[in-house]
Design a protein around this motif. Structure first.
Motif, PDB file in Angstrom:
ATOM      1  N   GLU A 166      87.930  40.609 -25.286  1.00  0.00           N
ATOM      2  CA  GLU A 166      87.727  39.619 -26.325  1.00  0.00           C
ATOM      3  C   GLU A 166      88.974  39.595 -27.196  1.00  0.00           C
ATOM      4  N   LEU A 167      89.048  38.619 -28.089  1.00  0.00           N
ATOM      5  CA  LEU A 167      90.229  38.513 -28.933  1.00  0.00           C
ATOM      6  C   LEU A 167      90.234  39.601 -30.004  1.00  0.00           C
ATOM      7  N   VAL A 168      91.350  40.303 -30.108  1.00  0.00           N
ATOM      8  CA  VAL A 168      91.543  41.289 -31.172  1.00  0.00           C
ATOM      9  C   VAL A 168      92.430  40.709 -32.265  1.00  0.00           C
ATOM     10  N   ALA A 169      93.564  40.122 -31.895  1.00  0.00           N
ATOM     11  CA  ALA A 169      94.479  39.539 -32.879  1.00  0.00           C
ATOM     12  C   ALA A 169      95.453  38.620 -32.154  1.00  0.00           C
ATOM     13  N   HIS A 170      95.935  37.605 -32.860  1.00  0.00           N
ATOM     14  CA  HIS A 170      96.908  36.672 -32.294  1.00  0.00           C
ATOM     15  C   HIS A 170      97.785  36.163 -33.426  1.00  0.00           C
ATOM     16  N   GLY A 171      99.100  36.290 -33.258  1.00  0.00           N
ATOM     17  CA  GLY A 171     100.015  35.821 -34.287  1.00  0.00           C
ATOM     18  C   GLY A 171     101.398  36.405 -34.083  1.00  0.00           C
ATOM     19  N   ASP A 172     102.164  36.468 -35.176  1.00  0.00           N
ATOM     20  CA  ASP A 172     103.499  37.043 -35.110  1.00  0.00           C
ATOM     21  C   ASP A 172     103.410  38.502 -34.658  1.00  0.00           C
ATOM     22  N   THR A 173     104.266  38.890 -33.734  1.00  0.00           N
ATOM     23  CA  THR A 173     104.214  40.241 -33.179  1.00  0.00           C
ATOM     24  C   THR A 173     104.311  41.306 -34.264  1.00  0.00           C
ATOM     25  N   ALA A 174     105.190  41.102 -35.226  1.00  0.00           N
ATOM     26  CA  ALA A 174     105.362  42.103 -36.285  1.00  0.00           C
ATOM     27  C   ALA A 174     104.089  42.306 -37.090  1.00  0.00           C
ATOM     28  N   THR A 175     103.240  41.280 -37.139  1.00  0.00           N
ATOM     29  CA  THR A 175     102.021  41.344 -37.936  1.00  0.00           C
ATOM     30  C   THR A 175     100.841  41.877 -37.147  1.00  0.00           C
ATOM     31  N   VAL A 176     100.687  41.450 -35.880  1.00  0.00           N
ATOM     32  CA  VAL A 176      99.471  41.776 -35.137  1.00  0.00           C
ATOM     33  C   VAL A 176      99.605  42.991 -34.230  1.00  0.00           C
ATOM     34  N   LEU A 177     100.831  43.372 -33.878  1.00  0.00           N
ATOM     35  CA  LEU A 177     100.997  44.500 -32.957  1.00  0.00           C
ATOM     36  C   LEU A 177     101.055  45.808 -33.745  1.00  0.00           C
ATOM     37  N   THR A 178      99.940  46.123 -34.385  1.00  0.00           N
ATOM     38  CA  THR A 178      99.832  47.314 -35.222  1.00  0.00           C
ATOM     39  C   THR A 178      99.090  48.413 -34.474  1.00  0.00           C
ATOM     40  N   SER A 179      99.252  49.626 -34.941  1.00  0.00           N
ATOM     41  CA  SER A 179      98.539  50.738 -34.315  1.00  0.00           C
ATOM     42  C   SER A 179      97.030  50.559 -34.457  1.00  0.00           C
ATOM     43  N   GLU A 180      96.595  49.947 -35.571  1.00  0.00           N
ATOM     44  CA  GLU A 180      95.166  49.715 -35.780  1.00  0.00           C
ATOM     45  C   GLU A 180      94.606  48.744 -34.744  1.00  0.00           C
ATOM     46  N   ASN A 181      95.318  47.655 -34.492  1.00  0.00           N
ATOM     47  CA  ASN A 181      94.847  46.681 -33.507  1.00  0.00           C
ATOM     48  C   ASN A 181      94.880  47.242 -32.088  1.00  0.00           C
ATOM     49  N   LEU A 182      95.912  48.015 -31.773  1.00  0.00           N
ATOM     50  CA  LEU A 182      95.994  48.613 -30.440  1.00  0.00           C
ATOM     51  C   LEU A 182      94.886  49.647 -30.234  1.00  0.00           C
ATOM     52  N   PHE A 183      94.579  50.410 -31.281  1.00  0.00           N
ATOM     53  CA  PHE A 183      93.483  51.391 -31.201  1.00  0.00           C
ATOM     54  C   PHE A 183      92.148  50.671 -31.023  1.00  0.00           C
ATOM     55  N   ARG A 184      91.949  49.591 -31.774  1.00  0.00           N
ATOM     56  CA  ARG A 184      90.707  48.821 -31.645  1.00  0.00           C
ATOM     57  C   ARG A 184      90.566  48.243 -30.242  1.00  0.00           C
ATOM     58  N   ALA A 185      91.685  47.788 -29.671  1.00  0.00           N
ATOM     59  CA  ALA A 185      91.648  47.248 -28.315  1.00  0.00           C
ATOM     60  C   ALA A 185      91.206  48.310 -27.318  1.00  0.00           C
ATOM     61  N   ARG A 186      91.720  49.521 -27.467  1.00  0.00           N
ATOM     62  CA  ARG A 186      91.312  50.606 -26.568  1.00  0.00           C
ATOM     63  C   ARG A 186      89.823  50.897 -26.711  1.00  0.00           C
ATOM     64  N   GLN A 187      89.337  50.935 -27.952  1.00  0.00           N
ATOM     65  CA  GLN A 187      87.922  51.203 -28.184  1.00  0.00           C
ATOM     66  C   GLN A 187      87.035  50.133 -27.555  1.00  0.00           C
ATOM     67  N   LEU A 188      87.418  48.880 -27.711  1.00  0.00           N
ATOM     68  CA  LEU A 188      86.616  47.785 -27.169  1.00  0.00           C
ATOM     69  C   LEU A 188      86.555  47.842 -25.649  1.00  0.00           C
ATOM     70  N   CYS A 189      87.689  48.150 -25.015  1.00  0.00           N
ATOM     71  CA  CYS A 189      87.692  48.244 -23.553  1.00  0.00           C
ATOM     72  C   CYS A 189      86.821  49.396 -23.068  1.00  0.00           C
ATOM     73  N   GLU A 190      86.893  50.514 -23.753  1.00  0.00           N
ATOM     74  CA  GLU A 190      86.097  51.673 -23.353  1.00  0.00           C
ATOM     75  C   GLU A 190      84.606  51.407 -23.521  1.00  0.00           C
TER      76      GLU A 190
END
Length: 247
Positions: free
Chosen positions: A209-233
């Motif tokens: 599902e969508l976690v974040a979409h936008g400027d890379t500097a804004t959305v490619l954060t450790s928080e969003n990447l961690f949330r993505a891992r949690q959602l997949c698991e």
């Protein structure tokens, strides 16, 4: 300018089971965007949906239908049968199907296009090589040459830098920047976060599902990447087509 791609409540999957679900976002015309997410996040599935290989289970994908709009798609190398005895030139020429048809011949104008494309990726002189004899980097350069002759306004790339040498990766990234400068819309599934931060100004983070979409500097954060891992698991592979209520 209208968005090049609009995803409206999009659910895609296999055998009626969702691989990605309820995506709502759009990609601006001329944008250079990385799709980011863990293994199994649905990156390849999303690209196949946009190409039309997969039909939505729910929702829709809308492409800007302005004149001369077209899509070029680079699959992962593992999906290509390299045992088939086709030459480099013939593989590149397949990118001209919209111009010459499935059974049309390659004329002088197409010969020039193929030669220019091979020169652009550093494969002049490889025209008669059988693709099964190529290295991974040479094969990827050949596939990029095929993209070049397609001359598409939307370019979709599935892990374009996997299993290739650093020189080839640098050359292909330069070609992607050239396309970006030509205002083509580019969407690439990638996994190298440092590479994305250096070369892709926009990022689409998904995890089924969508976690974040936008400027890379804004959305490619450790928080969003961690949330993505949690959602997949936590994702249920046996879920029904839709197991959430859409607001």
């Amino acid at each position: 300018m209208p968005p090049a791609i609009i995803l409206d409540n999009l659910t895609l999957g296999y055998d009626r089971h969702p691989a990605i679900h309820h995506l709502n976002t759009g990609l601006d015309s001329g944008s250079l965007t990385a799709i980011v997410g863990p293994n199994g996040a649905g990156k390849s599935t999303l690209l196949k949906g946009i190409t039309g290989v997969l039909r939505p289970l729910e929702g829709s994908i809308t492409l800007d239908r302005t004149p001369h709009q077209s899509i070029a798609y680079l699959p992962q190398q593992a999906e290509i049968d390299r045992s088939f005895p086709v030459t480099v030139k013939d593989l590149v020429a397949m990118g001209l199907w919209h111009e010459i048809g499935a059974f049309g011949g390659v004329g002088p104008r197409q010969e020039v296009k193929i030669g220019d494309a091979l020169a652009a990726v550093g494969l002049t002189g490889f025209e008669r090589r059988i693709i099964g004899t190529l290295s991974g980097g040479q094969m990827q350069r050949t596939l990029f040459a095929r993209l070049l002759v397609q001359d598409a306004s939307i370019i979709l790339l599935d892990e374009p830098f996997n299993a290739i040498d650093s020189k080839t990766a640098a050359d292909l990234i330069a070609l992607i920047h050239r396309w970006h400068g030509e205002r083509r819309t580019i969407l690439a599934a990638l996994h190298d976060i440092d590479q994305i931060r250096r070369h892709f100004p926009r990022s689409l983070v998904i995890a089924r599902e969508l976690v974040a979409h936008g400027d890379t500097a804004t959305v490619l954060t450790s928080e969003n990447l961690f949330r993505a891992r949690q959602l997949c698991e936590a994702f249920n592979d046996g879920a029904a087509v839709c197991d959430r209520q859409v607001a």
